[in-house]
Motif scaffolding. Structure first.
Motif, PDB file in Angstrom:
ATOM      1  N   ASN A  19     -77.082 -30.965 -11.646  1.00 47.86           N
ATOM      2  CA  ASN A  19     -78.408 -30.632 -12.159  1.00 47.86           C
ATOM      3  C   ASN A  19     -79.493 -31.586 -11.686  1.00 47.86           C
ATOM      4  N   LYS A  20     -79.379 -32.005 -10.415  1.00 50.49           N
ATOM      5  CA  LYS A  20     -80.407 -32.868  -9.829  1.00 50.49           C
ATOM      6  C   LYS A  20     -81.509 -32.018  -9.214  1.00 50.49           C
ATOM      7  N   ILE A  21     -81.157 -30.811  -8.801  1.00 49.12           N
ATOM      8  CA  ILE A  21     -82.163 -29.895  -8.260  1.00 49.12           C
ATOM      9  C   ILE A  21     -81.818 -28.488  -8.734  1.00 49.12           C
ATOM     10  N   LEU A  22     -82.773 -27.584  -8.519  1.00 45.60           N
ATOM     11  CA  LEU A  22     -82.488 -26.161  -8.679  1.00 45.60           C
ATOM     12  C   LEU A  22     -82.431 -25.569  -7.271  1.00 45.60           C
ATOM     13  N   PRO A  23     -81.856 -24.388  -7.134  1.00 45.69           N
ATOM     14  CA  PRO A  23     -81.622 -23.862  -5.783  1.00 45.69           C
ATOM     15  C   PRO A  23     -82.847 -23.836  -4.883  1.00 45.69           C
ATOM     16  N   ALA A  24     -84.038 -23.544  -5.446  1.00 46.64           N
ATOM     17  CA  ALA A  24     -85.205 -23.423  -4.567  1.00 46.64           C
ATOM     18  C   ALA A  24     -86.308 -24.395  -4.951  1.00 46.64           C
ATOM     19  N   SER A  25     -85.974 -25.512  -5.610  1.00 50.11           N
ATOM     20  CA  SER A  25     -87.046 -26.428  -5.999  1.00 50.11           C
ATOM     21  C   SER A  25     -87.594 -27.139  -4.761  1.00 50.11           C
ATOM     22  N   LEU A  26     -88.903 -27.415  -4.807  1.00 48.21           N
ATOM     23  CA  LEU A  26     -89.568 -27.974  -3.625  1.00 48.21           C
ATOM     24  C   LEU A  26     -89.120 -29.410  -3.363  1.00 48.21           C
ATOM     25  N   VAL A  50     -90.978 -28.070   0.924  1.00 46.20           N
ATOM     26  CA  VAL A  50     -90.128 -26.952   1.331  1.00 46.20           C
ATOM     27  C   VAL A  50     -89.075 -26.712   0.237  1.00 46.20           C
ATOM     28  N   PRO A  51     -88.795 -25.433  -0.092  1.00 44.94           N
ATOM     29  CA  PRO A  51     -87.757 -25.167  -1.085  1.00 44.94           C
ATOM     30  C   PRO A  51     -86.396 -25.669  -0.585  1.00 44.94           C
ATOM     31  N   ALA A  52     -85.596 -26.213  -1.502  1.00 50.08           N
ATOM     32  CA  ALA A  52     -84.329 -26.831  -1.117  1.00 50.08           C
ATOM     33  C   ALA A  52     -83.424 -25.859  -0.350  1.00 50.08           C
ATOM     34  N   ASN A  53     -83.345 -24.607  -0.810  1.00 52.04           N
ATOM     35  CA  ASN A  53     -82.454 -23.665  -0.117  1.00 52.04           C
ATOM     36  C   ASN A  53     -82.917 -23.388   1.305  1.00 52.04           C
ATOM     37  N   GLN A  54     -84.240 -23.393   1.513  1.00 57.43           N
ATOM     38  CA  GLN A  54     -84.750 -23.217   2.875  1.00 57.43           C
ATOM     39  C   GLN A  54     -84.478 -24.442   3.725  1.00 57.43           C
ATOM     40  N   ALA A  55     -84.576 -25.621   3.092  1.00 62.77           N
ATOM     41  CA  ALA A  55     -84.310 -26.860   3.815  1.00 62.77           C
ATOM     42  C   ALA A  55     -82.868 -26.849   4.331  1.00 62.77           C
ATOM     43  N   ILE A  56     -81.948 -26.272   3.547  1.00 61.05           N
ATOM     44  CA  ILE A  56     -80.554 -26.158   3.982  1.00 61.05           C
ATOM     45  C   ILE A  56     -80.433 -25.120   5.084  1.00 61.05           C
ATOM     46  N   ALA A  57     -81.040 -23.940   4.850  1.00 63.13           N
ATOM     47  CA  ALA A  57     -80.928 -22.866   5.836  1.00 63.13           C
ATOM     48  C   ALA A  57     -81.527 -23.281   7.175  1.00 63.13           C
ATOM     49  N   ARG A  58     -82.636 -24.034   7.128  1.00 62.29           N
ATOM     50  CA  ARG A  58     -83.277 -24.442   8.375  1.00 62.29           C
ATOM     51  C   ARG A  58     -82.823 -25.818   8.822  1.00 62.29           C
ATOM     52  N   SER A  59     -81.929 -26.407   8.056  1.00 67.18           N
ATOM     53  CA  SER A  59     -81.348 -27.702   8.393  1.00 67.18           C
ATOM     54  C   SER A  59     -82.400 -28.774   8.660  1.00 67.18           C
ATOM     55  N   LEU A  60     -83.366 -28.896   7.755  1.00 61.89           N
ATOM     56  CA  LEU A  60     -84.403 -29.915   7.922  1.00 61.89           C
ATOM     57  C   LEU A  60     -83.836 -31.286   7.560  1.00 61.89           C
ATOM     58  N   ASN A  61     -84.147 -32.281   8.383  1.00 61.00           N
ATOM     59  CA  ASN A  61     -83.550 -33.602   8.188  1.00 61.00           C
ATOM     60  C   ASN A  61     -84.234 -34.424   7.098  1.00 61.00           C
ATOM     61  N   LYS A 121     -93.884 -21.029  -8.167  1.00 62.15           N
ATOM     62  CA  LYS A 121     -94.515 -21.772  -7.076  1.00 62.15           C
ATOM     63  C   LYS A 121     -93.671 -22.983  -6.629  1.00 62.15           C
ATOM     64  N   SER A 122     -93.107 -23.698  -7.581  1.00 67.30           N
ATOM     65  CA  SER A 122     -92.411 -24.942  -7.226  1.00 67.30           C
ATOM     66  C   SER A 122     -90.897 -24.787  -7.235  1.00 67.30           C
ATOM     67  N   GLY A 123     -90.389 -23.724  -7.852  1.00 64.87           N
ATOM     68  CA  GLY A 123     -88.935 -23.557  -7.927  1.00 64.87           C
ATOM     69  C   GLY A 123     -88.294 -24.448  -8.978  1.00 64.87           C
ATOM     70  N   PHE A 124     -89.098 -25.300  -9.642  1.00 66.88           N
ATOM     71  CA  PHE A 124     -88.578 -26.152 -10.715  1.00 66.88           C
ATOM     72  C   PHE A 124     -88.504 -25.349 -12.021  1.00 66.88           C
ATOM     73  N   LYS A 125     -87.849 -25.927 -12.982  1.00 67.53           N
ATOM     74  CA  LYS A 125     -87.888 -25.362 -14.328  1.00 67.53           C
ATOM     75  C   LYS A 125     -89.360 -25.300 -14.757  1.00 67.53           C
ATOM     76  N   PRO A 159     -88.809 -30.613 -15.437  1.00 71.85           N
ATOM     77  CA  PRO A 159     -89.770 -29.510 -15.341  1.00 71.85           C
ATOM     78  C   PRO A 159     -90.701 -29.692 -14.141  1.00 71.85           C
ATOM     79  N   CYS A 160     -91.366 -28.618 -13.790  1.00 73.27           N
ATOM     80  CA  CYS A 160     -92.261 -28.602 -12.614  1.00 73.27           C
ATOM     81  C   CYS A 160     -93.247 -29.778 -12.648  1.00 73.27           C
ATOM     82  N   PRO A 161     -93.224 -30.660 -11.635  1.00 78.68           N
ATOM     83  CA  PRO A 161     -94.148 -31.801 -11.627  1.00 78.68           C
ATOM     84  C   PRO A 161     -95.449 -31.473 -10.898  1.00 78.68           C
TER      85      PRO A 161
END
Ligand SMILES: [Zn+2]
Length: 747
Positions: free
Chosen positions: A316-323, A347-358, A567-571, A593-595
């Protein structure tokens, strides 16, 4: 020798004495058994080891001859002679053989004696035993021999030289036909089989012994010794198809001086390996093509990123699409960059994985903790991260450590297995999900029990991680990919190591896990050597060989509904204005929650920011605004067209202007910069960049205490800095200052 799933021969190694000799088989095929007994020892079933009638006949025939020519030996006596190393034939030796034969008959079953004989008899040339002979002369299993072929082989143990093509062919043919005739007369074969069998040609040039999975055989021999029969889980046909595909890809890659590749296919559910190609084929082995790269540790590039993502979801450190933040960064001496050298700001976390951003991956690891991730990798079954965490640091997530393809594929398929074993009905996990792959058939099956908690990662986090791995890349990165898209849904990830030395691709669905590595065994990097360009096409081609399969079942009981900020993908926080419900991993409610959404105070027209010091409170409008840092904004607004910067302050309210309006984008504090020298020997110019949130800001630039310029609107200044250390200081017209130190290196 190595056998496939259906006991087909995959590969064998010639013995040290130069003989082709396969381990003894448990049973003899029917046709050969009938032929050898008909030819060698018709009364084998009945005699006690020797046959008094035939010994008497042979004695009569040999009377007066100095040496015994014609046998009268039973198969048991021939086994006795093999045991005594084929001593000279005379009456005394023969007598000893008879005694030994009787002892053998007393200690062994008839079928075992016949097996010993057939496995150790010479079959001409350097071929020993029926199995080796069957493969060498007919290119197939003894079980697949025709009557005619079985008869040819039955002739050979007592006349091995007849197999040589040429003058002996006629005699071999006659002997074979005599066996076939006898079989016909005894009603073992019918007339038409007999007629067709005598028309079959004799074997000519020997077949090469198959070498279809040489690296698996090599590995088996290394672990268990040479003289064994290894029953593998490999599927011969698939192994051949994957080998062919890999060699075809390798041929194209070799034009770019990329000489090695390996590929592995395993059943996701069981971890059984069904294809194992340890290296590309080369007739010269010029590029270490004999090395089994599946077992070689190589730099992981980005291939571990989804594990970190799954662990962070799980805890529970991130949500699937949190920025996540995606701006240039520097941590100590470490300055990771995105592969594309561009940044999204956020960038949303799931996109960062899909696009393999470093950069977002390094931020994730920084947040999660390198030492904890290091430990988790070990728990996932990785054996190669043996150094202390400090050795790898945050680069662990970008290929700072080495792993084997063998263990990468095992870790991904273990995760898939944990998801598949999860029971939605009872909310239970199985205990046998995380384990290594295996290519040998196992005799006993493990006892499986269930428990309430997962071993490592809960089902919903795995499900979300795989979902991120199926996300398509952005269209501009996607050119030319359509042809590789398999019809079936696949979770996949590529990796490219630093210096373009290793290209990885791993993909999986509930049925299969496919892993591919491409590179040079000697570690030479090549510009074209990326996971996407060099390894993924082969992986998709392999998937296209495999049966289609539906996607993983959703672990509904492990997911929980949570209101998130769109917008942020956070809770969602209390002020987030656009929200929706999503099914996210268990415990998602515990995340931050969304910061980003902050309450801002605007004037009546909602055009200007105000405060209670300068504007009547009852006329104020309070709105939730998506607020980001200056550096995030600098990149984010280039990609997000709906981004709205904070409104300016109403005149008279500026004094309320908070700080942190300005941020230095380049260079970051601590950067070490190479400024190239151009052809005329001049040092190139270096462009320094700052961003300011207020469009009316005017910036004053100082380098090492000296005023060097003013900027408005676009805050960029190009300089020719001397080598050495520098201090950059910026002041704006509102009095905010910012600074950084950097070093220019000689080159
Ligand atoms: Zn929000």
């Amino acid at each position: 020798m190595l056998l496939d799933q259906n006991s087909e021969l995959l590969a064998a190694q010639i013995a040290n004495d130069g003989q082709w000799r396969f381990p003894q088989s448990d049973s003899l095929p029917y046709k050969f058994k009938k032929c050898i007994l008909t030819f060698e020892d018709e009364y084998f079933k009945y005699h006690p080891g020797f046959n008094p009638v035939s010994i008497f006949h042979s004695f009569q025939r040999n009377l007066g001859a100095p040496k015994i020519k014609s046998g009268g030996s039973t198969i048991t006596m021939q086994v006795a002679r093999m045991i005594r190393n084929n001593q000279n034939r005379n009456y005394y030796q023969k007598f000893v053989e008879i005694l030994l034969a009787v002892r053998i008959e007393l200690s062994y079953k008839k079928s075992s004696i016949l097996n010993i004989y057939c496995s150790n008899a010479p079959f001409g040339s350097n071929v020993v035993g029926l199995a080796a002979a069957s493969w060498r002369y007919f290119g197939r299993n003894p079980e697949q021999l025709s009557w005619s072929e079985a008869a040819v082989l039955a002739v050979l143990p007592n006349a091995p030289s007849l197999i040589y093509p040429g003058k002996n062919q006629q005699r071999l043919l006659e002997k074979r036909n005599r066996i076939l005739e006898k079989l016909y007369k005894k009603n073992i074969i019918d007339a038409s089989t007999y007629q067709l069998s005598i028309l079959e040609p004799l074997p000519q040039k020997p077949y090469p012994i198959p070498q279809i999975a040489p690296h698996v055989l090599g590995d088996c021999i290394k672990n268990q010794g040479a003289s064994k029969k290894f029953h593998s889980t490999i599927q011969k046909k698939l192994q051949q198809q994957v080998t062919e595909l890999l060699n075809r890809h390798s041929q194209n890659l070799s034009a770019n001086q990329i000489h090695n590749a390996c590929a592995l296919v395993a059943e996701t559910e069981t971890g059984k390996v069904i294809a194992y190609v340890g290296n590309s084929f080369s007739p010269t082995n010029a590029h270490e093509n004999y090395v089994d790269i599946i077992q070689a540790p190589r730099s992981t590039g980005s291939i571990l990123k989804p594990f970190l993502y799954a662990f962070m979801l799980n805890e529970n450190k991130i949500l699937p699409a949190s920025l996540l933040e995606d701006v240039p960064m520097r941590i100590g001496s470490y300055g990771p960059k995105n592969f594309s050298l561009s940044y999204d700001g956020l960038v949303p976390a799931n996109q960062a994985i899909a696009r393999s951003l470093n950069v977002p991956a390094v931020k994730m690891l920084q947040d999660y903790g390198a030492s904890k991730f290091h430990l988790r990798l070990k728990q996932l079954g990785f054996s190669t991260f043996t150094k202390p965490t400090d050795h790898y640091g945050l680069s662990l997530i970008l290929g700072g450590g080495e792993a084997k393809l063998w263990e990468i594929a095992a870790a991904y398929s273990s995760m898939a297995r944990a998801l598949m074993h999860y029971s939605n009905v009872r909310n239970l996990y199985a205990t046998n999900s995380y384990h290594a792959l295996s290519y040998l058939k196992k005799e006993t099956s493990e006892k499986v029990s269930v428990k309430l908690r997962s071993d490592l990662i809960n089902a919903s986090s795995i499900y979300c991680a795989f979902a991120a791995m199926t996300e398509l890349m952005r269209p501009q990165d996607y050119t030319g990919w359509a042809q590789f898209l398999s019809k079936t849904r696949i979770a996949w990830k590529t990796g490219t190591s630093f210096g373009f030395r290793d290209a990885w691709a791993v993909g999986l669905n509930p049925k299969y896990t496919v892993a591919v590595w491409v590179g040079n065994a000697d570690g030479e990097g090549r510009p074209e050597l990326t996971g996407t360009a060099a390894a993924a096409p082969l992986m998709f081609d392999i998937f296209n060989l495999l049966e289609q399969k539906n996607w993983f079942q959703k672990p509904t009981s492990d997911l929980e509904k949570i209101k998130i900020c769109k917008k942020s993908g956070f809770k969602a926080s209390e002020i987030c204005d656009q929200t929706e419900f999503r099914e996210y991993p268990q415990g998602a409610e515990k995340t931050k929650p969304c910061p980003f959404h902050k309450l801002v105070h605007l004037d009546e027209s909602a055009q200007f920011r105000v405060s209670s010091n300068c504007y009547p409170v009852d006329k104020m409008k309070h709105l939730a605004w998506f607020v980001v840092s200056p550096a995030q904004e600098y990149f984010y607004k280039q990609h997000s067209f709906d981004y709205k910067p904070l409104p300016p302050f109403l005149s008279g309210c500026e004094n309320e202007s908070p700080h942190n309006q300005m941020e230095i984008i380049y260079p970051k504090d601590g950067f070490r910069i190479y400024v190239p020298i151009d052809q005329s020997g001049e040092r190139s110019r270096c462009v320094l960049k700052v961003t300011h949130k207020n469009d009316n800001a005017e910036l004053f630039w100082y380098l090492n205490g000296e005023f060097v310029g003013t900027t408005r609107k676009f805050h960029q200044l190009s300089l020719v800095p001397k080598s050495g250390e520098h201090l950059l200081e910026i002041t704006d017209n509102f009095g905010e200052t910012s600074n950084c130190s950097f070093t220019v290196l000689e080159k």
